[in-house]
Design an enzyme around this catalytic site. Structure first.
Site, PDB file in Angstrom:
ATOM      1  N   GLN A 172      44.211  36.093  35.876  1.00 34.21           N
ATOM      2  CA  GLN A 172      44.894  36.064  37.177  1.00 34.21           C
ATOM      3  C   GLN A 172      46.090  35.127  37.196  1.00 34.21           C
ATOM      4  OE1 GLN A 172      44.647  38.044  39.593  1.00 34.21           O
ATOM      5  NE2 GLN A 172      42.801  39.112  38.903  1.00 34.21           N
ATOM      6  N   CYS A 228      33.959  42.493  40.859  1.00 32.94           N
ATOM      7  CA  CYS A 228      33.380  42.046  39.575  1.00 32.94           C
ATOM      8  C   CYS A 228      33.133  40.545  39.590  1.00 32.94           C
ATOM      9  CB  CYS A 228      34.278  42.419  38.391  1.00 32.94           C
ATOM     10  SG  CYS A 228      34.573  44.171  38.269  1.00 32.94           S
ATOM     11  N   HIS A 250      34.728  35.970  36.769  1.00 30.16           N
ATOM     12  CA  HIS A 250      34.728  37.437  36.748  1.00 30.16           C
ATOM     13  C   HIS A 250      33.584  37.863  35.825  1.00 30.16           C
ATOM     14  CE1 HIS A 250      36.215  41.460  35.556  1.00 30.16           C
ATOM     15  NE2 HIS A 250      36.923  41.437  36.668  1.00 30.16           N
ATOM     16  N   ASP A 280      40.150  31.714  31.066  1.00 25.21           N
ATOM     17  CA  ASP A 280      40.400  33.117  31.378  1.00 25.21           C
ATOM     18  C   ASP A 280      41.654  33.142  32.251  1.00 25.21           C
ATOM     19  OD1 ASP A 280      40.557  35.597  32.494  1.00 25.21           O
ATOM     20  OD2 ASP A 280      38.513  35.639  33.270  1.00 25.21           O
ATOM     21  N   LYS A 282      48.071  43.113  33.902  1.00 26.48           N
ATOM     22  CA  LYS A 282      48.163  42.208  35.048  1.00 26.48           C
ATOM     23  C   LYS A 282      49.457  41.400  35.028  1.00 26.48           C
ATOM     24  CE  LYS A 282      43.238  41.490  35.675  1.00 26.48           C
ATOM     25  NZ  LYS A 282      42.728  42.442  36.664  1.00 26.48           N
TER      26      LYS A 282
HETATM   27  N1  PMP Z   1      39.089  37.860  34.377  1.00 32.84           N
HETATM   28  C1  PMP Z   1      39.598  37.896  35.614  1.00 32.84           C
HETATM   29  C2  PMP Z   1      39.713  36.626  36.398  1.00 32.84           C
HETATM   30  C3  PMP Z   1      40.030  39.101  36.144  1.00 32.84           C
HETATM   31  O1  PMP Z   1      40.533  39.142  37.375  1.00 32.84           O
HETATM   32  C4  PMP Z   1      39.906  40.284  35.361  1.00 32.84           C
HETATM   33  C5  PMP Z   1      40.347  41.633  35.898  1.00 32.84           C
HETATM   34  N2  PMP Z   1      40.048  41.864  37.218  1.00 32.84           N
HETATM   35  C6  PMP Z   1      39.377  40.174  34.072  1.00 32.84           C
HETATM   36  C7  PMP Z   1      38.982  38.949  33.602  1.00 32.84           C
HETATM   37  C8  PMP Z   1      39.196  41.369  33.186  1.00 32.84           C
HETATM   38  O2  PMP Z   1      40.413  41.963  32.893  1.00 32.84           O
HETATM   39  P1  PMP Z   1      40.467  43.418  32.219  1.00 32.84           P
HETATM   40  O3  PMP Z   1      39.688  44.315  33.123  1.00 32.84           O
HETATM   41  O4  PMP Z   1      41.923  43.737  32.209  1.00 32.84           O
HETATM   42  O5  PMP Z   1      39.887  43.293  30.864  1.00 32.84           O
END
Ligand code: PMP
Length: 403
Positions: A199, A361, A119, A196, A222
């Site tokens: 997910q 993203c 991401h 990270d 999430k």
């Molecule tokens: N890492 C991953 C794999 C994600 O899917 C996301 C959110 N889509 C993030 C990081 C970032 O999370 P946040 O926008 O809640 O900071």
């Protein structure tokens, strides 16, 4: 406790109030559980005060609630100690914290190994660090299905790899990372490992000790908790060696006109007033999650995911992205040549199906998969066959409408 999708769905006020809604965007934001909302309301109406500052009883109640929230997160992650839990505003803030604070311990020429499947929040902070400090970035490539290709890990690490920072589960393909293989190679090279978990957390409690990583980042929104709060878990001895990221109140031992001495972790990394009620709400969501039968939930999520994949693969011209076999999270992305994901999402929205279209993203991953944008459906514990069916019917309709 009953765990049918319907009985779980009832526990989510937004979904309970909108029976017509087929919510298939939980990978972006999962719905908030009633226990989290109740905990936020209870905290704000009984214990609202700043933390780690006041000596009156209300402030002490706030301290206790915030400390208990840290304990809940530590249990959810099976961390050694609640002192390893740093509250942040989200996964992005947690990842930036590591890039800055652990990054400050790196020297020009040291290497950080990422993957193409990251991401942007686990990409951009490292590119910014590279541009500031002259570290090297290397990338684990992905195969045609977006799975990390670990064939050349030792070469990619080289002799100066200090950190491997990878996603535990892709937000585009649902592919799970082979964390054990990465940890084994990183240990050999003397590198730390950051996972990270953004997910992963909505699919059940995690065990950072079994994963044997050094950092773990996730967001509250999430995993059925409030927005505006997230967590960085860091191994105690690693946090102890890191300077602060942000400066401000709450993270110091002493400030003189000349200099400042830092508090120990986790306070060192929590400058300013933290997201107190949000942390309390997150803890309530995690406590609730820890009561669930995750094997049964995983089985249902997997069944729905297979059903979705089967249905989508019958649509002429539709290309499914990501692995079609093996263990995967219930995230299904696809490309319909000639139809823009935003148009698909709009047509589906008219049928009360909420799903996401765009680059998610993850532009480097989409480029590797040969697309600029795609449409994504993500399934969580409150989804059922009716949601999957509504998506399929909506897509048939979109194909006719937009063709
Ligand atoms: N890492 C991953 C794999 C994600 O899917 C996301 C959110 N889509 C993030 C990081 C970032 O999370 P946040 O926008 O809640 O900071």
């Amino acid at each position: 406790m009953s765990q049918t999708a319907a009985s779980l769905r009832e526990q989510f006020p937004l979904l309970a109030a909108a029976p017509e809604l087929h919510y298939l965007d939980s990978a972006a934001t999962a719905q908030i559980h009633r226990a989290a909302l109740d905990a936020v309301l209870h905290h704000e109406t009984t214990s609202r005060a700043n933390v780690m500052r006041g000596t009156y009883r209300l402030a002490e109640a706030a301290d206790r609630a915030y400390g208990a929230a840290r304990q809940s997160v530590a249990r959810f992650l099976n961390a050694d100690s609640a002192d390893e839990i740093v509250f942040t505003s989200g996964a992005t803030a947690a990842l930036n914290l590591v890039a800055h604070a652990f990054g400050a311990t790196l020297r020009p020429g040291d290497r950080v190994l990422l993957s193409v499947a990251e991401h942007h929040s686990n990409f951009v902070p490292w590119q910014m660090l590279r541009d500031r400090c002259g570290i090297e970035l290397a990338l684990i490539p992905v195969d045609a299905d977006g799975r990390l290709d670990l064939a050349h890990l030792p070469e990619l690490m080289g002799s100066r790899c200090r950190l491997v920072a990878v996603t535990q589960c892709s937000n585009v393909t649902g592919a799970w990372t082979d964390v054990a293989a990465i940890v084994a190679a990183a240990r050999k090279a003397g590198a730390r490992v950051l996972l990270d978990g953004a997910q992963a957390v909505q699919h059940g409690p995690q065990d950072v000790q079994a994963l044997d990583v050094d950092f773990y980042a996730f967001s509250g929104h999430k995993c059925f908790g409030p927005g505006g709060v997230g967590v960085l878990w860091g191994r105690a001895e690693v946090l102890a060696q890191m300077p602060p990221f942000h400066g401000g109140g709450g993270m110091i031992v002493e400030v003189t006109l000349q200099a400042t001495t830092w508090a120990e972790a986790p306070q060192r990394f929590e400058a300013g007033t933290p997201p107190i009620a949000q942390a309390v709400g997150l803890a309530a969501a995690l406590e609730w999650m820890m009561t669930l039968d995750w094997a049964a939930i995983a089985e249902r999520e997997d069944r729905l995911c297979r059903q979705l994949i089967d249905g989508l693969s019958r649509i002429p011209g539709l290309r499914l992205l990501g692995p079609l076999d093996g263990k995967r999270a219930p995230i299904v992305s696809f490309d319909m040549p000639g139809l823009h994901p935003h148009d698909i999402c709009q047509v589906l929205d008219a049928g009360n199906v909420a799903l996401r279209g765009g680059h998610h993203c993850a532009q480097p991953l989409l480029t590797a998969l040969g697309v600029d944008v795609c449409t994504r459906a993500s399934i969580a514990l409150y989804n059922d066959e009716a949601d999957v069916q509504a998506l399929q019917d909506g897509l048939d309709h979109a194909c006719r409408e937009l063709a």
